[in-house]
Design an enzyme around this catalytic site. Structure first.
Site, PDB file in Angstrom:
ATOM      1  CB  THR A 180      -0.936   0.020   1.226  1.00  0.00           C
ATOM      2  OG1 THR A 180      -0.145   0.006   2.423  1.00  0.00           O
ATOM      3  CG2 THR A 180      -1.870  -1.186   1.206  1.00  0.00           C
ATOM      4  N   GLY A 181       2.156   1.111  -0.118  1.00  0.00           N
ATOM      5  CA  GLY A 181       3.065   2.248  -0.038  1.00  0.00           C
ATOM      6  C   GLY A 181       3.179   3.031  -1.338  1.00  0.00           C
ATOM      7  CG  LEU A 201       8.928   1.895  -4.524  1.00  0.00           C
ATOM      8  CD1 LEU A 201       9.557   2.908  -5.469  1.00  0.00           C
ATOM      9  CD2 LEU A 201      10.016   1.125  -3.774  1.00  0.00           C
ATOM     10  NE  ARG A 241       1.831  -0.902   9.227  1.00  0.00           N
ATOM     11  CZ  ARG A 241       2.312   0.262   9.625  1.00  0.00           C
ATOM     12  NH1 ARG A 241       2.823   0.400  10.840  1.00  0.00           N
ATOM     13  NH2 ARG A 241       2.271   1.317   8.825  1.00  0.00           N
ATOM     14  CE  LYS A 292      18.773   5.980  -2.724  1.00  0.00           C
ATOM     15  NZ  LYS A 292      18.595   6.832  -1.574  1.00  0.00           N
ATOM     16  CG  ASP A 306      21.665   2.713  -7.560  1.00  0.00           C
ATOM     17  OD1 ASP A 306      21.045   3.535  -8.277  1.00  0.00           O
ATOM     18  OD2 ASP A 306      22.651   3.031  -6.873  1.00  0.00           O
ATOM     19  CG  HIS A 307      16.093   4.915  -9.034  1.00  0.00           C
ATOM     20  ND1 HIS A 307      16.337   5.300  -7.735  1.00  0.00           N
ATOM     21  CD2 HIS A 307      16.088   6.049  -9.762  1.00  0.00           C
ATOM     22  CE1 HIS A 307      16.476   6.614  -7.680  1.00  0.00           C
ATOM     23  NE2 HIS A 307      16.336   7.094  -8.891  1.00  0.00           N
ATOM     24  CE  LYS A 343      17.355   7.782 -13.297  1.00  0.00           C
ATOM     25  NZ  LYS A 343      15.942   8.071 -13.621  1.00  0.00           N
ATOM     26  CD  GLU A 381      17.301  15.141  -5.640  1.00  0.00           C
ATOM     27  OE1 GLU A 381      16.208  14.561  -5.662  1.00  0.00           O
ATOM     28  OE2 GLU A 381      18.081  15.105  -4.673  1.00  0.00           O
ATOM     29  CG  ASP A 424      19.107  10.496  -0.376  1.00  0.00           C
ATOM     30  OD1 ASP A 424      18.455   9.456  -0.194  1.00  0.00           O
ATOM     31  OD2 ASP A 424      18.709  11.433  -1.087  1.00  0.00           O
ATOM     32  CG  HIS A 437      21.579   7.019  -6.543  1.00  0.00           C
ATOM     33  ND1 HIS A 437      21.030   5.773  -6.734  1.00  0.00           N
ATOM     34  CD2 HIS A 437      20.688   7.694  -5.780  1.00  0.00           C
ATOM     35  CE1 HIS A 437      19.862   5.702  -6.115  1.00  0.00           C
ATOM     36  NE2 HIS A 437      19.639   6.853  -5.528  1.00  0.00           N
TER      37      HIS A 437
END
Length: 483
Positions: A12-13, A15, A44, A149, A178-179, A183, A217, A236, A241
């Site tokens: 349900t998250g 992502l 849950r 991660k 590692d998205h 790519k 970003e 992060d 990355h």
């Protein structure tokens, strides 16, 4: 493609809704999923299957690369089922085993199970242990574990997590996402050299002056203050990355290689990264934090004014570094890496700057621009090559011209599509292996220690800018600039 059961923790998250369900749907439309499969979503609270399927459909409406196909959507959604589960209760895992076996028996599919942990990292070890204790991992087919991660908070915690996961899964069964590695443009780095002899010949320290890797970003900390203020840009972005991009752009592959060969090449790269001594950190690493400013004309607060951030936080929102590789191909070539929040642009790019050409007698007084090969990873995907030609209006002068290749398309699979598909095939080429993770943490650990002791100056930069001045001075010391 093997028939399988896809067990999703954190169903349900955010992502799952934004990335995982759309990825599965696009793979389904492209014929890349087995004709028989089951997705068991876990969370849950209790949710009926029809309600769960409706929420999956909503996520596809909002986030799928491809529009919903009315003739196929019901068939896709019928594979989705939901089961409530407390990750701390091994009995719930035993019930889950019964649910998985029920659907496997009904569909006549083998016990191939992929466990996707789309949950906070503090649950990784508990879930893995309970998968083993309940018998969920005792399959007649294959089992695989996908985790997101961060893999550890530092070197010690990463090693502890790895040791604990190895109680339940073999290393070849663990797929660390590692998205960035999903790519398409990053995956193209694997073949860029050997498929293009002209680049293969130039891909070394004889012709390359420096390499720059940028991942900036526009956004700030947003609603991630609880996580980000104990993580910072160094954990992060940099340790995972940025290090992965460094490995991908510097390994030399003579042909299309096996996952094992790629892993070995990447390991050799990260092993060759020159260690950074405590007394040199200040000269190699720049630490920054954004202050108030304007992003795209909109006034935004500084980091210390964000919700959940203390007024005296020394957390890094920007890191720039100068790195060196001790390999025959790259000896003497500086690698400059920078990543930051609240900069003036959203961009992930790799720039290869070639060495200054010999000054020809025809242009004795010209400042000749360097040749640049730019690999744009995000938000657009393309490759550009900057060359020099005569000024079309005045043949006595040179001007740079840019040649552009490729580009993004809605037909291009997204990162999670590529990575989930590879995991289902058991292909670990574009996943982070433990060797790489451990060596990356080992290199970063002295920097973490210096940051924690406040031994590295914290440079402030206005939101919407190109980062702190010290990051530009880092390159200026070597006679270069950021591109």
């Amino acid at each position: 493609m093997d028939a399988m059961t896809f067990v999703l923790f954190g169903a349900t998250g955010d992502l799952a809704k934004r990335k995982i369900y759309p990825a599965l749907y696009n793979l389904f439309l492209d014929g890349k999923l087995a004709s028989s499969f089951t997705v068991i979503g876990l969370g849950r609270r209790e949710i009926a299957d029809p309600d769960f399927q409706a929420s999956v459909k909503d996520s596809l409406k909002n986030f799928s690369r491809k529009p919903i196909d009315p003739s196929h959507i019901d068939s896709f959604l019928s594979a989705f089922h939901y089961s409530a589960l407390n990750v701390n209760n091994v009995d719930d895992f035993k019930k889950l085993l019964g649910v998985a076996q029920k659907y496997e028996s009904e569909l006549g599919i083998p016990e191939n199970r992929l466990f996707y942990l789309s949950v906070a990292p503090e649950f990784f070890e508990t879930i893995a242990d309970n998968i083993k204790a309940s018998g969920l991992g005792d399959t007649k087919g294959w089992k695989r574990l996908i985790i997101e991660k961060p893999f550890g908070h530092d070197l010690e915690s990463a090693r502890s997590l790895q040791a604990n996961l190895n109680r339940s899964f073999e290393e070849e069964e663990v797929f660390r996402i590692d998205h960035y590695l999903g790519k398409p443009m990053v995956q193209n780095l694997e073949v860029l050299g050997f498929a293009n002899p002209v680049l293969q010949a130039l891909w070394n320290n004889r012709y390359i002056a420096n390499v720059q890797i940028t991942a900036n970003e526009l956004v700030g900390v947003e609603d991630r203050a609880g996580y980000y203020d104990t993580s910072g840009a160094i954990r992060d972005m940099f340790q995972n990355h940025m290090m992965q991009l460094l490995m991908m752009v510097t390994m030399h592959l003579p042909h299309r290689s096996t996952p094992e060969e790629v892993r070995a090449k990447k390991k050799n790269i990260i092993k060759s990264l020159r260690p950074i001594s405590k007394d040199k950190i200040n000269t190699q690493i720049i630490r920054g934090q954004y202050g108030p400013g304007f992003v795209k004309g909109v006034e935004v607060p500084g980091y210390r004014d964000e919700n959940g951030i203390g007024p005296d936080s020394h957390n890094d929102t920007y890191v720039a570094a100068r790195l060196k590789l001790e390999t025959p191909f790259w000896e003497g070539v500086p690698f400059y890496i920078r990543t930051g929040k609240r900069t003036g642009e959203k961009s992930t790019r790799i720039v290869i700057e070639f060495k200054e050409p010999l000054k020809a007698s025809t242009f004795p007084d010209e400042v000749i621009p360097p040749n640049l090969l730019t690999i744009e990873v995000n938000p657009e995907e393309r490759i550009t090559l900057q060359l020099n030609m005569k000024d079309k209006n005045n043949s006595k002068h040179l001007e740079p011209v840019v040649m552009e290749f490729g580009g993004s398309s809605k037909e291009t699979p997204e990162a999670y599509e590529n990575l989930i598909y590879d995991a289902l095939l058991g292909d670990s080429t574009f996943f982070a292996h433990w060797d790489e993770v451990e060596l990356s943490w080992a290199w970063v650990q002295p920097v973490l220690d210096a940051f924690a002791a406040n031994e590295v100056p914290l440079h402030f930069y206005p939101a919407g800018s190109d980062g702190p001045d010290a990051a530009h001075e880092l390159l200026a010391q070597d006679g270069y600039k950021w591109w």
